[in-house]
Design a protein around this motif. Structure first.
Motif, PDB file in Angstrom:
ATOM      1  N   TRP A 189       0.823  -1.212   0.000  1.00 59.96           N
ATOM      2  CA  TRP A 189       0.000   0.000   0.000  1.00 59.96           C
ATOM      3  C   TRP A 189       0.861   1.268   0.000  1.00 59.96           C
ATOM      4  O   TRP A 189       0.589   2.206  -0.748  1.00 59.96           O
ATOM      5  CB  TRP A 189      -0.921  -0.012   1.211  1.00 59.96           C
ATOM      6  N   THR A 193       0.825   4.181  -2.996  1.00 57.81           N
ATOM      7  CA  THR A 193       0.113   5.435  -2.718  1.00 57.81           C
ATOM      8  C   THR A 193       0.990   6.608  -2.279  1.00 57.81           C
ATOM      9  O   THR A 193       0.555   7.748  -2.329  1.00 57.81           O
ATOM     10  CB  THR A 193      -0.941   5.214  -1.622  1.00 57.81           C
ATOM     11  N   MET A 203      -6.437   5.498   8.262  1.00 57.39           N
ATOM     12  CA  MET A 203      -7.417   5.243   7.201  1.00 57.39           C
ATOM     13  C   MET A 203      -8.704   4.637   7.740  1.00 57.39           C
ATOM     14  O   MET A 203      -8.692   3.804   8.636  1.00 57.39           O
ATOM     15  CB  MET A 203      -6.806   4.291   6.152  1.00 57.39           C
ATOM     16  N   TRP A 205     -12.701   3.100   6.306  1.00 61.54           N
ATOM     17  CA  TRP A 205     -13.425   2.620   5.136  1.00 61.54           C
ATOM     18  C   TRP A 205     -14.395   3.665   4.596  1.00 61.54           C
ATOM     19  O   TRP A 205     -14.648   3.734   3.397  1.00 61.54           O
ATOM     20  CB  TRP A 205     -14.193   1.344   5.484  1.00 61.54           C
ATOM     21  N   HIS A 207     -13.964   6.626   4.073  1.00 61.83           N
ATOM     22  CA  HIS A 207     -13.291   7.613   3.231  1.00 61.83           C
ATOM     23  C   HIS A 207     -12.907   7.041   1.864  1.00 61.83           C
ATOM     24  O   HIS A 207     -12.298   7.745   1.053  1.00 61.83           O
ATOM     25  CB  HIS A 207     -12.039   8.136   3.938  1.00 61.83           C
ATOM     26  N   LEU A 208     -13.251   5.786   1.619  1.00 63.99           N
ATOM     27  CA  LEU A 208     -12.934   5.150   0.341  1.00 63.99           C
ATOM     28  C   LEU A 208     -14.076   5.333  -0.646  1.00 63.99           C
ATOM     29  O   LEU A 208     -15.233   5.028  -0.338  1.00 63.99           O
ATOM     30  CB  LEU A 208     -12.658   3.657   0.552  1.00 63.99           C
ATOM     31  N   ASP A 209     -13.749   5.833  -1.836  1.00 61.00           N
ATOM     32  CA  ASP A 209     -14.710   5.912  -2.936  1.00 61.00           C
ATOM     33  C   ASP A 209     -14.274   4.858  -3.956  1.00 61.00           C
ATOM     34  O   ASP A 209     -13.415   5.124  -4.800  1.00 61.00           O
ATOM     35  CB  ASP A 209     -14.703   7.318  -3.552  1.00 61.00           C
ATOM     36  N   ARG A 210     -14.847   3.674  -3.831  1.00 58.51           N
ATOM     37  CA  ARG A 210     -14.424   2.541  -4.673  1.00 58.51           C
ATOM     38  C   ARG A 210     -14.750   2.800  -6.144  1.00 58.51           C
ATOM     39  O   ARG A 210     -13.976   2.420  -7.028  1.00 58.51           O
ATOM     40  CB  ARG A 210     -15.142   1.268  -4.191  1.00 58.51           C
ATOM     41  N   LEU A 215      -9.151   7.702  -2.372  1.00 60.32           N
ATOM     42  CA  LEU A 215      -9.257   7.652  -0.915  1.00 60.32           C
ATOM     43  C   LEU A 215      -9.094   9.067  -0.376  1.00 60.32           C
ATOM     44  O   LEU A 215      -8.137   9.763  -0.711  1.00 60.32           O
ATOM     45  CB  LEU A 215      -8.167   6.756  -0.324  1.00 60.32           C
ATOM     46  N   GLN A 227      -7.186  13.923  -1.778  1.00 59.23           N
ATOM     47  CA  GLN A 227      -7.679  12.641  -2.269  1.00 59.23           C
ATOM     48  C   GLN A 227      -6.547  11.937  -3.001  1.00 59.23           C
ATOM     49  O   GLN A 227      -5.860  12.534  -3.837  1.00 59.23           O
ATOM     50  CB  GLN A 227      -8.869  12.842  -3.203  1.00 59.23           C
ATOM     51  N   LEU A 230      -6.113   5.694  -6.569  1.00 59.06           N
ATOM     52  CA  LEU A 230      -5.682   4.342  -6.232  1.00 59.06           C
ATOM     53  C   LEU A 230      -5.428   3.509  -7.477  1.00 59.06           C
ATOM     54  O   LEU A 230      -6.266   3.439  -8.386  1.00 59.06           O
ATOM     55  CB  LEU A 230      -6.739   3.667  -5.355  1.00 59.06           C
ATOM     56  N   LEU A 238      -6.873  -3.506  -0.702  1.00 59.46           N
ATOM     57  CA  LEU A 238      -8.080  -3.243   0.086  1.00 59.46           C
ATOM     58  C   LEU A 238      -9.098  -4.374  -0.047  1.00 59.46           C
ATOM     59  O   LEU A 238      -9.753  -4.753   0.931  1.00 59.46           O
ATOM     60  CB  LEU A 238      -8.713  -1.918  -0.342  1.00 59.46           C
TER      61      LEU A 238
END
Length: 324
Positions: A189, A193, A203, A205, A207-210, A215, A227, A230, A238
């Motif tokens: 990771w 990143t 971190m 979850w 805050h994650l925009d899959r 992120l 942001q 990823l 993830l």
């Protein structure tokens, strides 16, 4: 005119002026008392006098205590700042009045600390002490001179240029797999990143925009949310992680990450590599992939290009491939 009193072997100088009340101070010799009185009377006559009573009655230890109570508690790095303040509390300077501390005193302290810790550590300690004095002067209205301004800073260490070489990444991953836990996924990771250790540990979850593959980092070192885009490899990390009930992505804290990484490096036979070097590695790879400085800065969160330059040491061989 000033008056002088001999008391128990010392000399007390007394200056009385309308609008300033009764100003006194005790000295070892009459000459010192006379010199002080002459300076005070001259400053009053020229309208330049500022009472130093509070500075004379406040020790450095008192100032450090107030700074910790009123300033440090609101900082993100409060724990490490308290640690650095404690280093000053252990110094004989902590028992001195802040009015009596001069640049020469801090120069002696600096040289002693340089025999104990690195120049970078001494520089950081000087930064916080300088801010303590500036806060007292500007915000608390204590009449004093910031003695930190009068002394030379230790030379800044050369920026780290450590990159992963040869098969080090594969060896790290293999050793991490044997070690177990989250450290293997954390290593991948970090390389994908360029996130800071503290940012990774914090971190969540939510805050994650899959869908958009980003992120959100709501709290960063420089105070500006950002942001992080990823990669496919980052998303795979993830996707392989279990969801925690507390909403955090990782169970490990920053210090635990560093400790586990050190053990993995030792098991892999890799020397001179820190977890933060993975951020440096990732940043350099972004440049090698063709991203421009502004694009890299938006990913890594560096405030200035000069700051970014410290992390960017491109391999000449990779650059040569792009030269026509």
């Amino acid at each position: 005119m000033a008056s002088f009193e001999k008391r128990s072997g010392n000399w007390r100088a007394i200056v009385q002026r309308q609008g300033h009340g009764r100003l006194t101070r005790t000295f070892d010799t009459k000459a010192q008392a006379e010199a002080w009185a002459a300076t005070i009377e001259s400053e009053i006559a020229r309208g330049l006098f500022v009472s130093r009573t509070e500075a004379e009655n406040t020790t450095l230890g008192d100032l450090l205590d107030r700074y910790e109570r009123e300033i440090v508690f609101a900082k993100k790095g409060a724990q490490i700042e308290r640690y650095r303040l404690n280093r000053f509390r252990e110094s004989p300077l902590a028992h001195r009045s802040i009015a009596s501390i001069r640049g020469t005193d801090l120069a002696l302290w600096r040289d002693q600390r340089l025999r104990e810790v690195s120049p970078a550590t001494v520089g950081r300690e000087m930064n916080i002490l300088g801010h303590v004095f500036e806060t007292a002067r500007k915000e608390w209205g204590i009449a004093l001179v910031n003695p930190v301004r009068d002394i030379r800073r230790p030379p800044a260490p050369n920026a780290r240029t450590r990159r992963l070489v040869d098969d080090e990444q594969a060896r790290l991953v293999a050793a991490a797999h044997t070690y177990g836990g989250e450290i293997g996924a954390l290593i991948t990771w970090a390389i994908e990143t360029a996130m800071r250790r503290g940012e990774i540990a914090a971190m969540r979850w939510e805050h994650l925009d899959r869908k958009d593959r980003v992120l959100l980092i709501p709290e960063t070192k420089n105070g500006t949310p950002r942001q992080v885009p990823l990669s496919t490899a980052a998303l795979a990390v993830l996707d392989a992680l279990p969801r925690r009930l507390d909403g955090r992505v990782w169970s490990m804290r920053p210090d635990s990450i560093s400790q586990a990484f050190e053990r993995v490096c030792k098991a892999a036979g890799i020397e001179g590599l820190t977890f933060h070097d993975l951020r440096h590695e990732a940043t350099s790879r972004f440049f090698e992939q063709g991203f421009n400085p502004m694009e890299v800065a938006s990913i890594t969160g560096h405030k200035t290009l000069q700051m970014l330059k410290r992390y960017t040491h491109l391999r000449a061989a990779d650059l040569a491939k792009r030269i026509k």
